[in-house]
Design an enzyme around this catalytic site. Structure first.
Site, PDB file in Angstrom:
ATOM      1  N   THR A 380       0.854  -1.185   0.000  1.00 56.34           N
ATOM      2  CA  THR A 380       0.000   0.000   0.000  1.00 56.34           C
ATOM      3  C   THR A 380       0.885   1.229   0.000  1.00 56.34           C
ATOM      4  O   THR A 380       2.101   1.136  -0.119  1.00 56.34           O
ATOM      5  CB  THR A 380      -0.879   0.043   1.270  1.00 56.34           C
ATOM      6  OG1 THR A 380      -0.056  -0.298   2.385  1.00 56.34           O
ATOM      7  CG2 THR A 380      -2.031  -0.915   1.224  1.00 56.34           C
ATOM      8  N   ILE A 399      -3.346  -0.759  -4.357  1.00 49.95           N
ATOM      9  CA  ILE A 399      -3.815  -1.593  -5.472  1.00 49.95           C
ATOM     10  C   ILE A 399      -3.515  -3.062  -5.158  1.00 49.95           C
ATOM     11  O   ILE A 399      -3.582  -3.913  -6.021  1.00 49.95           O
ATOM     12  CB  ILE A 399      -3.197  -1.183  -6.833  1.00 49.95           C
ATOM     13  CG1 ILE A 399      -1.663  -1.194  -6.785  1.00 49.95           C
ATOM     14  CG2 ILE A 399      -3.736   0.169  -7.285  1.00 49.95           C
ATOM     15  CD1 ILE A 399      -1.001  -1.007  -8.147  1.00 49.95           C
TER      16      ILE A 399
END
Length: 568
Positions: A380, A399
């Site tokens: 992250t 993501i």
């Protein structure tokens, strides 16, 4: 002889002046803390992104404006970790109202998703099927609607310029490119952006993202609706479906970010911690701290080798109990986790668990009563910021795994998440022979569990004391806990609180991972108490923090990823 004495005399005079000069100069240099700003501070995992946030604040923007502008930059400079193809959580403190709120913009499973769609395959890690409905831009939109001061389009301009004209590959991106070298060099769309002459870019080389610059320009002009119900929507769906995904236009049309006006909180002495609840790991962080606060940790807890070894044993044991209970968490809109969360936030429950910690030894995994197994989640990026008016933002975005789904659109330049991999699957066979967690099984519209825990701590007067969060998958929660412990209880300054070598234990596997520079007293103390330890070849998570200091705001961006804060 006289000349010799004359030379010696001159040398002595010079030395006296040098010593006097050092005595005057050193207190103003070595004694001055790094990165203390009198008015405002932004700590991200990339120096340029921190500076963009600072510039927005100096223009009169709100702390949310600064956060959005910085996050857009982070989605470029650390594109392997986060971006507009992912999702995030904001924890926001508004100094005018004195209230803390949370914005949930985490990705959700597409409406055609089902519990058994992955069947123990790798399809959850890469390809179109691994992509959950992105929430990032809807999250920015809601935060800006509630707290923005500058025009929406203004926040995009620095990142549009960076994407179009290029920027040097930083430490974090370079590490990720090297780690994923094979898949990137074999994937044409990724290699077009992240390679030169067929080989992945190295640290310091220039990367440009012209297609993504065009997309950011469209979002700046047309707003979030361009992504979810506008000019970008059809292409996004086409890109994901052509990569084997099941996302539809309806999935994007229906996505909404959620405002949570009453986040979880816990008293820490005269301070109060605010953090998101499930599907994030606020309950895990709160349980760790509730267990440990009964020990009344202070600087004395790490003052001697014996005390330090015992203290870290207790910390690891708290990690193990908390991660055992984490296996029962899931999206509260789909599973009833209210009793689990009540237990995890209860001081009485923490006291019961603390009583089971034995200072002489650790125990087999079954002692901590894990109900189910949860697989690791991915990397992250995190931002911590405080503005002149004392408002604050902690934002963690992702993501998921490095470079997410590995699906990068050659039209829009968007790199999509692989957040579906954060769900549990009933067909997944893990090496620990512990059943996968039904609370985290896939359902349409459901959000997967995450280790993220963007946190804000207020003092007894309701003023910001600390803003903190981390990136690094399953290691996020323990690393945030350690940063808070280091700062609030051990009395470390923010730089040391962030940089201090870390350790991590999530119960399964039954191993305590330590960084190579950790005090040998700690590892020896763990070994005596029968812990199995392993030294990580890399590092444990990446923390960004801002702490109130006597000179204003002390900020720290973790050197593990090469970040640097900014402020004024």
């Amino acid at each position: 002889m006289k000349n010799r004495f004359l030379v010696l005399g001159l040398v002595a005079v010079v030395l006296v002046f040098v010593i006097i000069g050092l005595c005057i100069w050193l207190p103003y240099t070595s004694g001055k803390p790094d990165h203390v700003y009198s008015r405002a501070a932004v700590a991200t995992d990339a120096k340029r992104c921190s500076e963009i946030g600072r510039d927005i604040l100096q223009e009169g923007g709100s702390v949310v404006d600064a956060a959005i502008a910085s996050l857009l930059c982070m989605g470029l400079m650390n594109a392997h970790s986060m971006g507009i193809g992912g999702g995030l959580f904001f924890t926001i403190y508004n100094s005018t109202t004195g209230k803390v709120e949370v914005i949930n913009a985490r990705e959700v499973a597409p409406r055609l998703a089902n519990t058994t769609m992955f069947n123990n395959s790798k399809d959850s890690e890469e390809g179109g099927l691994s992509v959950a409905v992105p929430g990032e831009i809807r999250g920015y939109e809601l935060a800006h609607q509630r707290h923005g001061r500058l025009p929406w389009a203004r926040l995009f301009q620095p990142s549009i310029q960076l994407a179009r004209h290029g920027f040097p590959v930083g430490k974090g991106l370079a590490i990720a490119l090297d780690k994923k070298r094979d898949v990137i060099e074999k994937t044409p769309a990724l290699c077009e952006v992240f390679c030169r002459q067929g080989k992945v870019l190295q640290e310091g080389e220039t990367v440009t993202m012209p297609k993504l610059a065009d997309t950011l320009q469209i979002l700046a002009q047309e707003g979030a609706k361009a992504f979810y119900n506008g000019s970008l929507t059809a292409q996004i769906v086409k890109d994901i479906q052509e990569a084997g995904g099941i996302m539809t236009v309806e999935d994007l049309n229906n996505y909404r970010a959620e405002l949570i006006e009453h986040p979880m909180s816990i008293g820490l002495g005269d301070a109060t911690l605010y953090v998101p609840s499930a599907p994030l790991s606020g309950p895990v962080l709160i349980l760790i701290l509730n267990i440990l606060k009964g020990y009344n940790f202070s600087p004395k807890s790490v003052a001697t080798p014996e005390q330090k070894a015992l203290t870290y044993h207790r910390i690891v044991e708290a990690f193990r109990f908390a991660y055992a209970k984490r296996t029962m968490l899931g999206d509260p809109k789909f599973v009833d986790v209210s009793q689990v969360i009540r237990n995890m936030s209860s001081e009485f429950y923490a006291t019961q668990l603390r009583a089971r910690i034995t200072d002489e030894t650790t125990h087999p995994a079954a002692y901590y009563e894990p109900e189910f197994y949860l697989q690791d989640d991915g990397g992250t990026a995190h931002l911590s910021a405080v503005s002149e008016d004392g408002s604050a933002v902690a934002a963690t975005s992702t993501i998921n795994l490095y470079f997410g789904s590995k699906v990068l659109s050659r039209v829009s330049g968007i790199l999509f998440n692989d957040e579906m991999d954060d769900f549990s699957s009933p067909n997944f066979i893990n090496q620990f022979r512990v059943a996968p967690s039904p609370a985290n099984f896939i359902k349409p519209g459901k959000q997967p569990l995450s280790s993220m825990c963007p946190s804000i701590i207020l003092d007894k007067d309701g003023q910001v004391r600390m803003v903190v969060g981390a990136s690094g998958g399953t290691q996020i929660t323990t690393s945030v806990a350690l940063a808070i412990i280091n700062s609030l209880w051990f009395g470390y300054d923010v730089k040391r609180a962030v940089e201090e070598p870390r350790l991590h234990n999530q119960l399964l596997p039954n191993t305590t991972t330590v960084e190579k520079d950790i005090d040998q007293v700690v590892t020896a103390g763990l070994k005596i108490r029968h812990h199995h330890t392993e030294v990580t070849p890399t590092f444990i998570a990446v923390v960004q923090a801002v702490v109130r200091a006597s000179g204003g705001w002390a900020a720290a961006s973790d050197s593990r990823k090469g970040g640097e804060p900014a402020g004024y």
